[in-house]
Design an enzyme around this catalytic site. Structure first.
Site, mmCIF file in Angstrom:
data_model
loop_
_atom_site.group_PDB
_atom_site.id
_atom_site.type_symbol
_atom_site.label_atom_id
_atom_site.label_comp_id
_atom_site.label_asym_id
_atom_site.label_seq_id
_atom_site.Cartn_x
_atom_site.Cartn_y
_atom_site.Cartn_z
ATOM 1 N N LYS A 211 6.821 1.494 -3.720
ATOM 2 C CA LYS A 211 5.398 1.312 -3.394
ATOM 3 C C LYS A 211 5.169 0.042 -2.577
ATOM 4 O O LYS A 211 4.158 -0.635 -2.706
ATOM 5 C CB LYS A 211 4.556 1.231 -4.683
ATOM 6 C CG LYS A 211 4.724 2.394 -5.625
ATOM 7 C CD LYS A 211 4.063 3.627 -5.108
ATOM 8 C CE LYS A 211 4.171 4.744 -6.139
ATOM 9 N NZ LYS A 211 4.136 6.049 -5.575
ATOM 10 N N CYS A 212 6.094 -0.264 -1.715
ATOM 11 C CA CYS A 212 6.083 -1.497 -0.931
ATOM 12 C C CYS A 212 5.819 -1.164 0.537
ATOM 13 O O CYS A 212 6.145 -0.070 0.996
ATOM 14 C CB CYS A 212 7.449 -2.171 -1.083
ATOM 15 S SG CYS A 212 7.719 -3.638 -0.087
ATOM 16 N N GLY A 213 5.270 -2.111 1.262
ATOM 17 C CA GLY A 213 5.091 -1.918 2.697
ATOM 18 C C GLY A 213 6.411 -1.724 3.427
ATOM 19 O O GLY A 213 6.441 -1.163 4.524
#
Length: 179
Positions: free
Chosen positions: A34-36
């Site tokens: 769920k990270c950029g």
């Protein structure tokens, strides 16, 4: 001591000796879903597809230490990565990479390569994340998608900033594969 002296748990909870990868070039990455930077999975899989038959293995270690960006069970992470990025490289159980509960493998990796290699884009990214989550101490992994490149003898050859794009590692990987 080298990387082959470590045992880790895969995402099914089975103990795996990293000696299983003896003679291969390894790229060890702490990841998050769920990270950029999560789209790096696509580039990591492309590297894997390109170089696996020549002896590259990518070892994926999810880590939830950076703003809880790797939520869910090992099974849910596997499902996410397979469905969204078609990853086929080995994935291991979720680990801590910094602090008193850091996995021994990552403690050793950071000792071997305490500083990231970074281009201007990666340095800019690091300035932004330092505001969000200050690094506890020098040598700490700064964020999700920190990368360690290991030679065929199990020695750390380089450490790359989280924002350093996987495709930029191609030349370094090729050099180690040819040795």
């Amino acid at each position: 001591m080298n990387v082959y002296d470590f045992q880790v748990k895969n995402n099914k909870g089975e103990l795996v000796s990293l000696s299983k990868y003896s003679g291969k070039v390894l790229l060890i990455v702490n990841t998050a879903t769920k990270c950029g930077l999560t789209p790096q999975y696509e580039a990591l899989e492309a590297l894997y597809q390109k170089f696996q038959t020549e002896g590259l293995e990518i070892l994926d270690f999810p880590c939830n230490q950076f703003l809880a960006q790797a939520p869910g069970s090992d099974e849910k992470i596997e499902e996410f990565c397979t469905l969204n990025y078609n990853t086929t490289f080995p994935r291991f159980t979720k680990v801590n990479v910094n602090g008193k509960d850091a996995d021994p493998l990552f403690v050793w990796l950071k000792e071997q390569a305490p500083q990231d290699l970074a281009d201007e884009e990666a340095k800019s990214f690091e300035k932004k994340i330092k505001v969000i989550k200050p690094f506890a101490k020098p040598g700490d992994i700064k964020w999700n998608f920190g990368k360690f490149l290991i030679d065929k003898n199990g020695n750390v050859k380089a450490r790359y900033s989280p924002a350093y794009k996987p495709e930029q590692l191609e030349k370094d990987i090729q050099e180690l594969l040819q040795l």
